[in-house]
Structures are given as C-alpha cells and as structure tokens.
Design an enzyme around this catalytic site. Structure first.
Site, PDB file in Angstrom:
ATOM      1  N   LYS A   1     -14.613  16.786  15.180  1.00 51.25           N
ATOM      2  CA  LYS A   1     -13.511  17.501  14.290  1.00 51.25           C
ATOM      3  C   LYS A   1     -14.039  18.063  13.156  1.00 51.25           C
ATOM      4  O   LYS A   1     -13.608  19.325  12.871  1.00 51.25           O
ATOM      5  CB  LYS A   1     -12.517  16.385  13.985  1.00 51.25           C
ATOM      6  CG  LYS A   1     -11.661  15.698  15.103  1.00 51.25           C
ATOM      7  CD  LYS A   1     -10.695  14.523  14.577  1.00 51.25           C
ATOM      8  CE  LYS A   1     -11.307  13.493  13.856  1.00 51.25           C
ATOM      9  NZ  LYS A   1     -12.329  12.727  14.819  1.00 51.25           N
TER      10      LYS A   1
ATOM     11  N   ARG B   1      -3.272   9.851  11.142  1.00 47.10           N
ATOM     12  CA  ARG B   1      -3.667   8.831  12.274  1.00 47.10           C
ATOM     13  C   ARG B   1      -2.840   7.725  12.837  1.00 47.10           C
ATOM     14  O   ARG B   1      -3.044   6.845  13.394  1.00 47.10           O
ATOM     15  CB  ARG B   1      -5.262   8.100  11.741  1.00 47.10           C
ATOM     16  CG  ARG B   1      -6.572   8.838  12.074  1.00 47.10           C
ATOM     17  CD  ARG B   1      -7.557   8.079  11.205  1.00 47.10           C
ATOM     18  NE  ARG B   1      -8.687   7.901  11.929  1.00 47.10           N
ATOM     19  CZ  ARG B   1      -9.873   8.620  11.234  1.00 47.10           C
ATOM     20  NH1 ARG B   1      -9.820   9.615  10.277  1.00 47.10           N
ATOM     21  NH2 ARG B   1     -10.914   8.232  11.826  1.00 47.10           N
TER      22      ARG B   1
ATOM     23  N   ARG C   1     -25.462  10.981  14.416  1.00 43.98           N
ATOM     24  CA  ARG C   1     -24.836  12.135  13.492  1.00 43.98           C
ATOM     25  C   ARG C   1     -25.720  11.883  12.104  1.00 43.98           C
ATOM     26  O   ARG C   1     -26.056  10.835  11.798  1.00 43.98           O
ATOM     27  CB  ARG C   1     -23.592  11.698  13.347  1.00 43.98           C
ATOM     28  CG  ARG C   1     -22.862  12.202  12.048  1.00 43.98           C
ATOM     29  CD  ARG C   1     -21.457  12.591  12.026  1.00 43.98           C
ATOM     30  NE  ARG C   1     -20.715  11.062  12.137  1.00 43.98           N
ATOM     31  CZ  ARG C   1     -19.225  11.141  12.188  1.00 43.98           C
ATOM     32  NH1 ARG C   1     -18.749  11.984  12.576  1.00 43.98           N
ATOM     33  NH2 ARG C   1     -18.942   9.907  12.433  1.00 43.98           N
TER      34      ARG C   1
ATOM     35  N   ARG D   1     -26.851   9.736   6.402  1.00 43.26           N
ATOM     36  CA  ARG D   1     -26.359   8.970   7.346  1.00 43.26           C
ATOM     37  C   ARG D   1     -24.986   8.134   6.966  1.00 43.26           C
ATOM     38  O   ARG D   1     -25.267   7.347   5.824  1.00 43.26           O
ATOM     39  CB  ARG D   1     -27.211   8.244   8.457  1.00 43.26           C
ATOM     40  CG  ARG D   1     -28.162   9.073   9.131  1.00 43.26           C
ATOM     41  CD  ARG D   1     -28.986   8.394  10.132  1.00 43.26           C
ATOM     42  NE  ARG D   1     -30.025   9.218  10.601  1.00 43.26           N
ATOM     43  CZ  ARG D   1     -30.008   9.857  11.708  1.00 43.26           C
ATOM     44  NH1 ARG D   1     -29.068   9.920  12.649  1.00 43.26           N
ATOM     45  NH2 ARG D   1     -31.031  10.613  11.988  1.00 43.26           N
TER      46      ARG D   1
ATOM     47  N   ARG E   1     -13.949   1.279  15.573  1.00 45.49           N
ATOM     48  CA  ARG E   1     -13.102   2.198  15.321  1.00 45.49           C
ATOM     49  C   ARG E   1     -12.397   3.162  16.418  1.00 45.49           C
ATOM     50  O   ARG E   1     -11.358   3.655  16.450  1.00 45.49           O
ATOM     51  CB  ARG E   1     -14.080   3.464  14.740  1.00 45.49           C
ATOM     52  CG  ARG E   1     -14.518   3.193  13.080  1.00 45.49           C
ATOM     53  CD  ARG E   1     -15.667   3.604  12.841  1.00 45.49           C
ATOM     54  NE  ARG E   1     -15.804   5.036  12.713  1.00 45.49           N
ATOM     55  CZ  ARG E   1     -16.974   5.713  12.537  1.00 45.49           C
ATOM     56  NH1 ARG E   1     -18.195   5.232  12.534  1.00 45.49           N
ATOM     57  NH2 ARG E   1     -16.890   7.104  12.214  1.00 45.49           N
TER      58      ARG E   1
HETATM   59  P1  ADP Z   1     -15.706  13.959  13.920  1.00 40.93           P
HETATM   60  O1  ADP Z   1     -15.475  14.744  12.642  1.00 40.93           O
HETATM   61  O2  ADP Z   1     -14.463  14.208  14.770  1.00 40.93           O
HETATM   62  O3  ADP Z   1     -16.139  12.284  13.779  1.00 40.93           O
HETATM   63  P2  ADP Z   1     -18.422  15.387  14.009  1.00 40.93           P
HETATM   64  O4  ADP Z   1     -17.907  16.784  13.925  1.00 40.93           O
HETATM   65  O5  ADP Z   1     -18.754  14.560  12.923  1.00 40.93           O
HETATM   66  O6  ADP Z   1     -17.137  14.412  14.534  1.00 40.93           O
HETATM   67  O7  ADP Z   1     -19.346  15.141  15.480  1.00 40.93           O
HETATM   68  C1  ADP Z   1     -19.839  13.933  15.585  1.00 40.93           C
HETATM   69  C2  ADP Z   1     -21.332  14.045  16.334  1.00 40.93           C
HETATM   70  O8  ADP Z   1     -21.327  14.857  17.460  1.00 40.93           O
HETATM   71  C3  ADP Z   1     -22.271  14.846  15.164  1.00 40.93           C
HETATM   72  O9  ADP Z   1     -23.325  14.515  15.090  1.00 40.93           O
HETATM   73  C4  ADP Z   1     -22.044  16.255  15.885  1.00 40.93           C
HETATM   74  O10 ADP Z   1     -23.219  17.089  15.363  1.00 40.93           O
HETATM   75  C5  ADP Z   1     -22.008  15.834  17.137  1.00 40.93           C
HETATM   76  N1  ADP Z   1     -21.277  17.043  17.940  1.00 40.93           N
HETATM   77  C6  ADP Z   1     -20.066  17.711  17.414  1.00 40.93           C
HETATM   78  N2  ADP Z   1     -19.685  18.693  18.636  1.00 40.93           N
HETATM   79  C7  ADP Z   1     -20.507  18.331  19.476  1.00 40.93           C
HETATM   80  C8  ADP Z   1     -20.388  18.806  21.008  1.00 40.93           C
HETATM   81  N3  ADP Z   1     -19.833  19.754  21.498  1.00 40.93           N
HETATM   82  N4  ADP Z   1     -21.719  18.420  21.882  1.00 40.93           N
HETATM   83  C9  ADP Z   1     -22.596  17.399  21.403  1.00 40.93           C
HETATM   84  N5  ADP Z   1     -22.575  16.987  20.074  1.00 40.93           N
HETATM   85  C10 ADP Z   1     -21.512  17.242  19.243  1.00 40.93           C
HETATM   86  P1  AMP Z   2     -13.330   9.451   9.557  1.00 37.63           P
HETATM   87  O1  AMP Z   2     -14.754  10.069   8.383  1.00 37.63           O
HETATM   88  O2  AMP Z   2     -12.420  10.167   9.974  1.00 37.63           O
HETATM   89  O3  AMP Z   2     -14.449   8.941  10.929  1.00 37.63           O
HETATM   90  O4  AMP Z   2     -13.195   8.379   8.810  1.00 37.63           O
HETATM   91  C1  AMP Z   2     -13.912   7.178   8.467  1.00 37.63           C
HETATM   92  C2  AMP Z   2     -12.923   5.879   8.131  1.00 37.63           C
HETATM   93  O5  AMP Z   2     -12.107   6.229   7.087  1.00 37.63           O
HETATM   94  C3  AMP Z   2     -12.023   5.412   9.239  1.00 37.63           C
HETATM   95  O6  AMP Z   2     -12.926   4.678  10.079  1.00 37.63           O
HETATM   96  C4  AMP Z   2     -11.030   4.624   8.493  1.00 37.63           C
HETATM   97  O7  AMP Z   2     -11.297   3.348   8.129  1.00 37.63           O
HETATM   98  C5  AMP Z   2     -10.701   5.615   7.330  1.00 37.63           C
HETATM   99  N1  AMP Z   2      -9.753   6.604   7.364  1.00 37.63           N
HETATM  100  C6  AMP Z   2     -10.001   8.133   7.445  1.00 37.63           C
HETATM  101  N2  AMP Z   2      -8.890   8.707   7.687  1.00 37.63           N
HETATM  102  C7  AMP Z   2      -8.066   7.707   7.758  1.00 37.63           C
HETATM  103  C8  AMP Z   2      -6.538   8.042   8.064  1.00 37.63           C
HETATM  104  N3  AMP Z   2      -5.880   9.027   8.445  1.00 37.63           N
HETATM  105  N4  AMP Z   2      -5.892   6.845   8.185  1.00 37.63           N
HETATM  106  C9  AMP Z   2      -6.391   5.567   8.013  1.00 37.63           C
HETATM  107  N5  AMP Z   2      -8.046   5.630   7.663  1.00 37.63           N
HETATM  108  C10 AMP Z   2      -8.645   6.462   7.658  1.00 37.63           C
END
Ligand code: ADP
Ligand code: AMP
Length: 228
Positions: free
Chosen positions: A32, A107, A141, A174, A186
C-alpha cells in the site's frame, strides 16, 4: 514522570467533506505504501497513513503515542476512537481540500462507518497478496528515514547500496514491529477485523481487486486504470 499534555484539539472545516477520496486496502506488507507514493505523483492526492501518523506520535511521546504503542508492539489494532480522532484532526489540514488517499485506514467496520460520515470514498483499491508472501515482504522492509521511500532487501533494493534512490540519503530505518512474531498477529488482526470490510465496500460497488503478487510497476498501472 508526568504524562505529556494532550495535543490541543483543533476545530474548523473538515476539508475532505466536499470531495472524493481513495482507500488503499490490503494486508500489512501488501504494498500500500509503495503504491501510494507512486499514485501520489500521478493524482496529486496526499497519502494519509494512520500507521505513519501513529509512529510519529510514538516518537514524539504524545499521549496518543503512549496509548497506541502497546497495541502496535503486540501487532493489534489501535482502538477505533483513537484512530478516528487522528483522522478527523488530519483532515483539517489544507492539503486535504481536494481529496486524499488513505493508506491503512479504515481497518474496521466502525472506522469505515465513521469515515462515511466525514467524506465520500470514490474507490477502494484492494491489493491482494497471499499470506505466505507477507512475512518475507515485511521482514525485508526498510525505509528512507528522510523521505520515507520504501525498499526491500531482495525485491526492491536501492539502486546503489546504502543510498536512497529518491533523495540520496543514507539514513535508513527498520520498523520495530517488522518481525516474524508481530507479523503473524498483524495478519490475524487483518483477517478477523479488516477483511470483513471487503464485503462492506463491495456492496457499495466501489471495491477494485488488484493482484498485488506481481512487479511493482504492473500493479501501479492497474491501480491507475481502476482510478480512471
Ligand atoms: P504496506 O504499506 O502495505 O504495509 P509496503 O508498501 O511497505 O506495504 O511494502 C512491504 C514490503 O514489500 C516493502 O519492503 C516493499 O519494498 C515490498 N514490496 C512492495 N510491493 C512489492 C511487490 N509488488 N513485490 C515485491 N515486494 C514488494
Ligand atoms: P501499518 O503502518 O499500517 O502497518 O500499521 C502499523 C500498526 O499501527 C498496526 O499494526 C496497528 O497497530 C496500528 N494501526 C495503523 N492503522 C490503524 C488503523 N486504521 N486502525 C487500527 N490500528 C492501526
């Protein structure tokens, strides 16, 4: 030690009230944030990530951050009322006046109901990735500490090792919750509390499923077509 004071509650126009917004939906690690940064360039809509906002609150030591941290460390969702208050406050900012792109919000059904009372959602983009891919994505990541660009050790590394492609910084971070144990909690929270939202939005005819288990560029292309 005394608790830090609660932030002053702002009042004013909820800018997003008059426009349409986009929701990026999907499990943790679906991509995302990665896609939001690209779509932001094409649409001009600002990204609103509740996860980023909560991490900023934790780092600043605010009362919201102190309350949220225990849930985040355990891989559980932060209570709805905390999240809805954060969103209401964020939508008062001027940059929300032409629509926004929500990343990681809503969420839960109560969060989606609250959002529907604040603004119109035109598209929900669901980035679908199988659970077995999620752990490897999250555990590899890292992000640029200066411009927030998102990378992965194997799947999406910087072009030059140790140098951010976007801003040239060498300050990488990280996340504390990007470890195998927390990821499983999660994912559990996603399946129990968040995935029921898919039907809720599908019934409104605004839900678009995108295969997120492909190259990053292909996914961006599909998302932009869905938004057309
Ligand atoms: P989210 O915001 O949904 O938690 P991220 O955008 O932070 O996800 O992506 C999670 C990890 O996966 C990051 O390390 C990112 O570089 C990697 N990633 C994102 N899209 C892809 C993809 N299409 N294929 C492989 N790795 C990806
Ligand atoms: P994210 O960065 O989206 O992976 O979120 C990291 C953590 O923040 C999650 O595991 C939750 O603990 C909290 N969090 C983020 N967004 C929400 C949401 N919309 N509702 C509840 N908890 C959230």
């Amino acid at each position: 030690m005394a608790c830090p004071a609660r932030p002053t509650v702002k009042t004013g126009t909820l800018h997003a009230g008059n426009m349409e917004s986009i929701v990026l939906f999907g499990p943790p690690g679906a991509g995302k944030g990665t896609q939001a940064q690209r779509i932001m360039e094409s649409t001009g809509l600002p990204q609103i990530s509740t996860g980023d906002m909560l991490r900023a609150s934790v780092a600043a030591g605010t009362q919201t951050g102190i309350e949220a941290k225990k849930f985040m460390d355990a891989g559980q969702l932060v209570p709805d009322e905390v999240i809805i208050a954060l969103i209401r406050e964020r939508l008062l900012e001027d940059d929300a006046s032409n629509g926004v792109m929500f990343d990681g919000f809503p969420r839960t059904i109560p969060q989606a109901e609250a959002l529907s009372r604040i603004t119109k959602v035109s598209h929900v983009i669901a980035i679908e990735v199988p659970d077995e891919r999620i752990v490897e994505r999250i555990c590899g990541r890292y992000t640029c500490g200066d411009c927030s660009a998102v990378y992965h050790d194997t799947f999406n590394p910087t072009a030059v090792e140790g140098v951010c492609d976007v801003c040239g910084s060498s300050n990488f971070k990280r996340r504390a919750d990007d470890n195998e144990d927390t990821v499983l909690s999660r994912l559990g929270a996603y399946h129990q509390q968040t995935s029921p939202l898919a039907d809720w939005y599908d019934n409104q005819g605004i839900f678009h499923r995108i295969n997120g288990d492909r190259a990053i560029d292909e996914i961006t292309e599909d998302i932009l077509s869905a938004l057309d």
